[in-house]
Design a protein around this motif. Sequence first.
Motif, PDB file in Angstrom:
ATOM      1  N   ASN A 331       0.836  -1.201   0.000  1.00  0.00           N
ATOM      2  CA  ASN A 331       0.000   0.000   0.000  1.00  0.00           C
ATOM      3  C   ASN A 331       0.866   1.244   0.000  1.00  0.00           C
ATOM      4  O   ASN A 331       0.609   2.211  -0.730  1.00  0.00           O
ATOM      5  CB  ASN A 331      -0.923   0.010   1.232  1.00  0.00           C
ATOM      6  N   LYS A 332       1.905   1.238   0.831  1.00  0.00           N
ATOM      7  CA  LYS A 332       2.820   2.389   0.895  1.00  0.00           C
ATOM      8  C   LYS A 332       3.645   2.504  -0.382  1.00  0.00           C
ATOM      9  O   LYS A 332       3.800   3.581  -0.948  1.00  0.00           O
ATOM     10  CB  LYS A 332       3.743   2.253   2.109  1.00  0.00           C
ATOM     11  N   GLU A 333       4.163   1.378  -0.832  1.00  0.00           N
ATOM     12  CA  GLU A 333       5.055   1.382  -1.990  1.00  0.00           C
ATOM     13  C   GLU A 333       4.333   1.739  -3.283  1.00  0.00           C
ATOM     14  O   GLU A 333       4.868   2.446  -4.140  1.00  0.00           O
ATOM     15  CB  GLU A 333       5.712   0.000  -2.124  1.00  0.00           C
ATOM     16  N   LEU A 334       3.100   1.242  -3.439  1.00  0.00           N
ATOM     17  CA  LEU A 334       2.345   1.430  -4.681  1.00  0.00           C
ATOM     18  C   LEU A 334       1.304   2.538  -4.574  1.00  0.00           C
ATOM     19  O   LEU A 334       0.538   2.760  -5.503  1.00  0.00           O
ATOM     20  CB  LEU A 334       1.651   0.120  -5.068  1.00  0.00           C
ATOM     21  N   ASN A 335       1.270   3.215  -3.411  1.00  0.00           N
ATOM     22  CA  ASN A 335       0.292   4.279  -3.171  1.00  0.00           C
ATOM     23  C   ASN A 335      -1.137   3.763  -3.353  1.00  0.00           C
ATOM     24  O   ASN A 335      -1.963   4.351  -4.044  1.00  0.00           O
ATOM     25  CB  ASN A 335       0.539   5.478  -4.105  1.00  0.00           C
ATOM     26  N   LYS A 336      -1.409   2.616  -2.724  1.00  0.00           N
ATOM     27  CA  LYS A 336      -2.726   1.991  -2.792  1.00  0.00           C
ATOM     28  C   LYS A 336      -3.410   2.081  -1.426  1.00  0.00           C
ATOM     29  O   LYS A 336      -2.783   2.423  -0.419  1.00  0.00           O
ATOM     30  CB  LYS A 336      -2.584   0.520  -3.189  1.00  0.00           C
ATOM     31  N   LYS A 337      -4.696   1.705  -1.398  1.00  0.00           N
ATOM     32  CA  LYS A 337      -5.450   1.694  -0.148  1.00  0.00           C
ATOM     33  C   LYS A 337      -6.239   0.387  -0.033  1.00  0.00           C
ATOM     34  O   LYS A 337      -7.407   0.366   0.315  1.00  0.00           O
ATOM     35  CB  LYS A 337      -6.390   2.896  -0.077  1.00  0.00           C
ATOM     36  N   ILE A 338      -5.560  -0.714  -0.348  1.00  0.00           N
ATOM     37  CA  ILE A 338      -6.196  -2.024  -0.290  1.00  0.00           C
ATOM     38  C   ILE A 338      -6.398  -2.421   1.173  1.00  0.00           C
ATOM     39  O   ILE A 338      -5.479  -2.339   1.981  1.00  0.00           O
ATOM     40  CB  ILE A 338      -5.342  -3.090  -1.014  1.00  0.00           C
ATOM     41  N   LYS A 339      -7.601  -2.873   1.509  1.00  0.00           N
ATOM     42  CA  LYS A 339      -7.908  -3.220   2.903  1.00  0.00           C
ATOM     43  C   LYS A 339      -7.633  -4.685   3.218  1.00  0.00           C
ATOM     44  O   LYS A 339      -7.410  -5.036   4.377  1.00  0.00           O
ATOM     45  CB  LYS A 339      -9.369  -2.896   3.200  1.00  0.00           C
ATOM     46  N   GLY A 340      -7.691  -5.549   2.203  1.00  0.00           N
ATOM     47  CA  GLY A 340      -7.461  -6.962   2.480  1.00  0.00           C
ATOM     48  C   GLY A 340      -7.844  -7.826   1.300  1.00  0.00           C
ATOM     49  O   GLY A 340      -7.864  -7.381   0.152  1.00  0.00           O
ATOM     50  N   LEU A 341      -8.153  -9.086   1.596  1.00  0.00           N
ATOM     51  CA  LEU A 341      -8.485 -10.083   0.586  1.00  0.00           C
ATOM     52  C   LEU A 341      -9.954 -10.476   0.682  1.00  0.00           C
ATOM     53  O   LEU A 341     -10.504 -10.562   1.782  1.00  0.00           O
ATOM     54  CB  LEU A 341      -7.637 -11.341   0.801  1.00  0.00           C
TER      55      LEU A 341
END
Length: 453
Positions: A331-341
């Motif tokens: 999330n930090k590296e790719l500037n994402k906001k994924i919460k989970g699976l």
Amino acid sequence: MEKILIIDDEAAICSSLTFALEDKYAVKSTTDPLQAVMWAKEERFDLCLLDLKIGNVSGIEILMELKGIQEDLIVIIMTAYGTIASSIEAIKKGAYSYLTKPLNKEGLYSIVEQALKFQKLNRQVEYLSQELEKKYNYKGIIGKSPLMKNVFTLIEKLKDVETNVVISGESGTGKELVARAIHFSGKRKKEPFVAVNCAAIPENLLESELFGFKKGAFTGAAGDQMGKFQYANNGTIFLDEVGDMPMALQAKLLRVLQLKQVTPLGSNHPIELNIRVIAATNKDLKKAVEAESFRQDLYFRLNVVEISIPPLREKPQDLPLLFQHFIQSYNKELNKKIKGLSEEAQNCLLQYHYPGNIRELANILEYAMLMTEEPYIQLGNLPLELQKKSSAVFAYNQNPVDSLVGLTLDEMEKLLIEATLKKNEGQRKKTAQMLGISERGLRNKISKYKIDK
């Protein structure tokens, strides 16, 4: 008391909403969106009631600005009936829900209460996730399984002693991470840690890379060069894949370890060393010694203590922690906001046996996160090969005969063994009898197919 921010270009609506909510919540309201943004920068709000259109200003733009300031702010859009489609667009941009005007007081209370409960739960989950990460993260190594706890115990015992260590394990299990944990948690942590991959450097260059050389020592030696042992002096040298070191060089390494000094190529003056050696291998060094491809005296010099890193398939308890760790990291590296699976994606990843271990898992999750724009990684975001395996397992469970069409004999045999083991609750003797093979034969096939039982 939760804090609510109200933004609407009609002062009467701001007043009525404030009156309706102020008995239970701390409320601030404004008709000026810029004022609201300033307040959001100065203090933390829990929820915002935001008009979709504030004069000439788009509520979606304000929504995105507010979420940029405070990511976990709950935003509820207020809209007229004719602009519900725009409200749905706002939800895609991060709004929690929408209310249609004229507002119903009971509906307002209900959605505000529901939204704040949702936020509280999310914050608790985030807090617990951070606490779990701290609890089961040892010097960057993630794990809570008994096997990994044993590794952590050995690191603690070895960090401040001079004992040479061999770290064994399959490729991708994190052997260098363990070596770094030993070095950077011990008394040499302020000194150099130098890693050398003995398998990656050509044989004719490895000696000069390790021990250094003097100008003119060989054709092309235009100047003096320090070796890795000198760079690591007073610290730790990590010899990765030491089992791939050529026999001739093993003898020279043994001499360096015995004398605690190194002589660069082309020099007659040895350099004293104060150094700790940690080696790693994905080979069985005992078998290499028996096969005479690794020196026995060097084996005993290096292998005072061995730390065996278990493959990922032997510690399934660690998988959820690793999923969470890599999602947060990417999330930090790719500037994402994924919460989970999603449930399907998680089940697929839990069933997989990871021949490439943690390195492969990290690659799978990085790929999946690049593929998704949704809050949760879906089964369709995983690499196609994993989707096929997951579909094959599901199909087998639903219709065992038809699902076998298209599989190789090895794949069919693996599915049959897994299903029989499951039916017999992991009892190998009973499973072997049911399959009509010996227990030893079953054991060999479990090893061959890397079945986690």
